[in-house]
Write a protein that holds these residues in place. Sequence first.
Motif, short mmCIF file in Angstrom:
data_model
loop_
_atom_site.label_atom_id
_atom_site.label_comp_id
_atom_site.label_asym_id
_atom_site.label_seq_id
_atom_site.Cartn_x
_atom_site.Cartn_y
_atom_site.Cartn_z
N ASP A 1 49.83 18.09 47.65
CA ASP A 1 50.65 18.74 46.63
C ASP A 1 51.20 20.09 47.10
OD1 ASP A 1 50.24 16.63 44.89
OD2 ASP A 1 48.49 17.58 43.95
N LEU A 2 50.85 20.51 48.31
CA LEU A 2 51.29 21.81 48.83
C LEU A 2 52.25 21.67 50.01
CD1 LEU A 2 47.75 23.50 48.79
CD2 LEU A 2 49.53 23.62 47.03
N LEU A 3 52.64 20.45 50.34
CA LEU A 3 53.50 20.23 51.51
C LEU A 3 54.84 20.94 51.39
CD1 LEU A 3 52.71 16.50 52.27
CD2 LEU A 3 52.06 18.50 53.63
N ASP A 4 55.31 21.17 50.18
CA ASP A 4 56.57 21.90 50.01
C ASP A 4 56.43 23.38 50.34
OD1 ASP A 4 54.96 22.43 47.79
OD2 ASP A 4 56.67 22.55 46.41
N GLN A 5 55.21 23.83 50.62
CA GLN A 5 54.94 25.22 50.98
C GLN A 5 54.64 25.37 52.46
OE1 GLN A 5 51.86 26.57 48.26
NE2 GLN A 5 52.89 25.59 46.54
N LEU A 6 54.94 24.33 53.25
CA LEU A 6 54.65 24.33 54.68
C LEU A 6 55.87 23.95 55.49
CD1 LEU A 6 51.23 22.48 54.55
CD2 LEU A 6 51.58 24.76 55.51
N SER A 7 56.01 24.57 56.65
CA SER A 7 57.05 24.18 57.59
C SER A 7 56.51 23.30 58.70
CB SER A 7 57.69 25.42 58.23
OG SER A 7 58.42 26.13 57.27
N LEU A 8 55.18 23.35 58.90
CA LEU A 8 54.57 22.63 60.00
C LEU A 8 53.16 22.19 59.62
CD1 LEU A 8 54.60 23.45 63.72
CD2 LEU A 8 52.40 23.40 62.60
N VAL A 9 52.82 20.96 59.99
CA VAL A 9 51.45 20.48 59.88
C VAL A 9 51.02 20.06 61.28
CG1 VAL A 9 49.88 18.76 58.93
CG2 VAL A 9 51.71 19.70 57.49
N ALA A 10 49.99 20.72 61.78
CA ALA A 10 49.44 20.39 63.10
C ALA A 10 48.22 19.51 62.87
CB ALA A 10 49.06 21.66 63.86
#
Length: 177
Positions: free
Chosen positions: A74-83
């Motif tokens: 639910d927080l992916l819209d607050q991220l530019s990158l997921v490592a």
Amino acid sequence: MTEQTTPETRLWTPTGFREDEWAHAESADALTGNGRFILPLQAFLGLDPEVRRSAKERLGVVLQPGDQLEKIADLLDQLSLVALAFPAFNDGRSFSKGELLRSRYQFEGAVRATGQVLVDQLPHMLRLGFDEFEISNPVLLKRLEEGRIGGLGLYYQPTEASEPKGPKYSWRRVRNS
């Protein structure tokens, strides 16, 4: 006595090697400075929601194999990158997370592989939706410098990156070169 050196890590994308704009940080204190930072899951979750929203363009998170992807869904819209970490070559849980980020959660930011990224894993990671790789494996570094990604020409399973169906068989897919 021989001194052990840490292998060089370089950032590779499907367009080639490039400078890495991101730095790994252990805590949210890094956000007080300029730059783009990849935080561990708990540090990211501990941020004030307003800080997460305002720092989106310079905020990434790293998930270890045992971390639950649902904690950031639910927080992916607050991220530019997921490592996604690959601490050992025999732990493939991060493969599934990469595919789920693209297919189930429609994450459009960068999906980065960190850790033990090996020669035979790279083509599969690309097909699953990974688009950035921290490469330290000397064999893979050499092959990528030579422009050789490797992989097989035929696949039996569909993936995030759609490919044309092979002749005669609906389940056989041909690699796009």
